[in-house]
Design a protein around this motif. Structure first.
Motif, PDB file in Angstrom:
ATOM      1  N   ALA A  58       0.819  -1.212   0.000  1.00  0.00           N
ATOM      2  CA  ALA A  58       0.000   0.000   0.000  1.00  0.00           C
ATOM      3  C   ALA A  58       0.855   1.265   0.000  1.00  0.00           C
ATOM      4  O   ALA A  58       0.487   2.257  -0.647  1.00  0.00           O
ATOM      5  CB  ALA A  58      -0.945   0.000   1.197  1.00  0.00           C
ATOM      6  N   LEU A  59       1.988   1.251   0.695  1.00  0.00           N
ATOM      7  CA  LEU A  59       2.850   2.431   0.746  1.00  0.00           C
ATOM      8  C   LEU A  59       3.402   2.761  -0.639  1.00  0.00           C
ATOM      9  O   LEU A  59       3.382   3.920  -1.070  1.00  0.00           O
ATOM     10  CB  LEU A  59       3.991   2.224   1.742  1.00  0.00           C
ATOM     11  N   LEU A  60       3.885   1.748  -1.360  1.00  0.00           N
ATOM     12  CA  LEU A  60       4.388   1.963  -2.716  1.00  0.00           C
ATOM     13  C   LEU A  60       3.252   2.405  -3.641  1.00  0.00           C
ATOM     14  O   LEU A  60       3.453   3.280  -4.492  1.00  0.00           O
ATOM     15  CB  LEU A  60       5.061   0.701  -3.247  1.00  0.00           C
ATOM     16  N   ALA A  61       2.069   1.849  -3.462  1.00  0.00           N
ATOM     17  CA  ALA A  61       0.914   2.253  -4.267  1.00  0.00           C
ATOM     18  C   ALA A  61       0.593   3.729  -4.036  1.00  0.00           C
ATOM     19  O   ALA A  61       0.297   4.455  -4.987  1.00  0.00           O
ATOM     20  CB  ALA A  61      -0.297   1.384  -3.938  1.00  0.00           C
ATOM     21  N   CYS A  62       0.675   4.159  -2.791  1.00  0.00           N
ATOM     22  CA  CYS A  62       0.421   5.580  -2.480  1.00  0.00           C
ATOM     23  C   CYS A  62       1.477   6.476  -3.114  1.00  0.00           C
ATOM     24  O   CYS A  62       1.154   7.544  -3.645  1.00  0.00           O
ATOM     25  CB  CYS A  62       0.377   5.799  -0.973  1.00  0.00           C
ATOM     26  N   LEU A  63       2.732   6.048  -3.091  1.00  0.00           N
ATOM     27  CA  LEU A  63       3.814   6.822  -3.692  1.00  0.00           C
ATOM     28  C   LEU A  63       3.622   6.938  -5.201  1.00  0.00           C
ATOM     29  O   LEU A  63       3.733   8.026  -5.778  1.00  0.00           O
ATOM     30  CB  LEU A  63       5.168   6.180  -3.374  1.00  0.00           C
ATOM     31  N   VAL A  64       3.298   5.824  -5.845  1.00  0.00           N
ATOM     32  CA  VAL A  64       3.072   5.834  -7.293  1.00  0.00           C
ATOM     33  C   VAL A  64       1.839   6.670  -7.627  1.00  0.00           C
ATOM     34  O   VAL A  64       1.839   7.427  -8.608  1.00  0.00           O
ATOM     35  CB  VAL A  64       2.957   4.397  -7.846  1.00  0.00           C
ATOM     36  N   ALA A  65       0.793   6.576  -6.824  1.00  0.00           N
ATOM     37  CA  ALA A  65      -0.407   7.391  -7.057  1.00  0.00           C
ATOM     38  C   ALA A  65      -0.076   8.873  -6.932  1.00  0.00           C
ATOM     39  O   ALA A  65      -0.539   9.697  -7.728  1.00  0.00           O
ATOM     40  CB  ALA A  65      -1.511   7.004  -6.080  1.00  0.00           C
ATOM     41  N   LEU A  66       0.732   9.222  -5.947  1.00  0.00           N
ATOM     42  CA  LEU A  66       1.134  10.620  -5.770  1.00  0.00           C
ATOM     43  C   LEU A  66       1.935  11.110  -6.967  1.00  0.00           C
ATOM     44  O   LEU A  66       1.645  12.168  -7.536  1.00  0.00           O
ATOM     45  CB  LEU A  66       1.950  10.777  -4.484  1.00  0.00           C
ATOM     46  N   MET A 119       7.671  12.881 -13.714  1.00  0.00           N
ATOM     47  CA  MET A 119       8.546  12.097 -14.583  1.00  0.00           C
ATOM     48  C   MET A 119       9.123  10.903 -13.836  1.00  0.00           C
ATOM     49  O   MET A 119       9.496   9.902 -14.452  1.00  0.00           O
ATOM     50  CB  MET A 119       9.662  13.005 -15.114  1.00  0.00           C
ATOM     51  N   ALA A 120       9.174  10.961 -12.514  1.00  0.00           N
ATOM     52  CA  ALA A 120       9.703   9.849 -11.722  1.00  0.00           C
ATOM     53  C   ALA A 120       8.897   8.574 -11.954  1.00  0.00           C
ATOM     54  O   ALA A 120       9.446   7.467 -11.922  1.00  0.00           O
ATOM     55  CB  ALA A 120       9.700  10.219 -10.239  1.00  0.00           C
ATOM     56  N   ASP A 121       7.615   8.704 -12.205  1.00  0.00           N
ATOM     57  CA  ASP A 121       6.768   7.547 -12.483  1.00  0.00           C
ATOM     58  C   ASP A 121       7.201   6.842 -13.765  1.00  0.00           C
ATOM     59  O   ASP A 121       7.210   5.620 -13.841  1.00  0.00           O
ATOM     60  CB  ASP A 121       5.310   8.004 -12.572  1.00  0.00           C
ATOM     61  N   VAL A 122       7.563   7.625 -14.778  1.00  0.00           N
ATOM     62  CA  VAL A 122       8.038   7.044 -16.032  1.00  0.00           C
ATOM     63  C   VAL A 122       9.342   6.286 -15.792  1.00  0.00           C
ATOM     64  O   VAL A 122       9.538   5.190 -16.313  1.00  0.00           O
ATOM     65  CB  VAL A 122       8.217   8.147 -17.106  1.00  0.00           C
ATOM     66  N   PHE A 123      10.227   6.871 -14.994  1.00  0.00           N
ATOM     67  CA  PHE A 123      11.487   6.192 -14.687  1.00  0.00           C
ATOM     68  C   PHE A 123      11.239   4.898 -13.918  1.00  0.00           C
ATOM     69  O   PHE A 123      11.930   3.898 -14.145  1.00  0.00           O
ATOM     70  CB  PHE A 123      12.427   7.109 -13.912  1.00  0.00           C
ATOM     71  N   LEU A 124      10.271   4.877 -13.015  1.00  0.00           N
ATOM     72  CA  LEU A 124       9.934   3.669 -12.275  1.00  0.00           C
ATOM     73  C   LEU A 124       9.483   2.567 -13.230  1.00  0.00           C
ATOM     74  O   LEU A 124       9.916   1.417 -13.120  1.00  0.00           O
ATOM     75  CB  LEU A 124       8.839   3.965 -11.243  1.00  0.00           C
TER      76      LEU A 124
END
Length: 183
Positions: free
Chosen positions: A86-94, A131-136
């Motif tokens: 859930a923590l990673l999901a929240c980070l990616v959602a943000l 852009m961090a989401d694209v890098f992930l």
């Protein structure tokens, strides 16, 4: 005592006040913009483009490449992540959902003169974090290929999402330039 001095009404003067025709409303709204209307509309187009980019297939993930795998979108990936971390999901959602849309709306407020141009550095940071989401996602592809177990193939949605992020950053940059050059 004499009353106010009045002269003949000018024929070319546009009516003002509550009696002004509704046809003048778009012209008045465009005049209130601090940037060209095309730039404002380009930014507002992301209100529609972001949700589309979040729902298209970004990656195909699977164990055996010959069989194919499961396609994942940003929203589908969030659903999968939520069940596992859930923590990673929240980070990616943000980073992938809240930041891009928030940046778009804040930039529109600056462009319309509702928010000061001093907010632009914060808006640019939000764009870079998007852009961090694209890098992930790119890292997922690299790791899956490097480990050799399973596969992760980028699909057209990954490129569409990355293009939206880059185009949004370009609109921010152009807005910053226009506001600097404005008198």
């Amino acid at each position: 005592m004499s009353g106010p001095v009045t002269g003949p009404a000018r024929q070319d003067a546009a009516p003002t006040g509550p009696a002004a025709p509704a046809a003048d409303a778009p012209r008045a709204a465009a005049a209130a913009l601090r940037v060209p209307p095309a730039l404002f509309l380009a930014n507002l187009s992301f209100v529609l483009l972001w949700p589309a980019a979040w729902s298209v297939p970004l990656l195909e993930l699977g164990l055996v490449e010959m069989i194919g795998g499961r396609t994942v979108s940003v929203l589908g990936g969030l659903e999968i992540l939520w069940a596992k971390d859930a923590l990673l999901a929240c980070l990616v959602a943000l980073l992938g959902v809240v930041m891009p849309m928030g940046k778009t709306l804040l930039l529109a407020a600056v462009q319309a003169g509702k928010l000061r141009a001093r907010a632009l550095p914060l808006i640019e940071i939000a764009g870079k974090l998007s852009m961090a989401d694209v890098f992930l996602l790119a890292m997922i592809v690299v790791v899956a290929k490097g480990v050799g177990i399973g596969f992760a193939r980028p699909l057209w949605g990954l490129y569409a999402f990355a293009l939206c992020v880059l185009a949004s950053m370009l609109v921010s940059h152009l807005t910053k330039q226009k506001l600097r050059s404005a008198p």
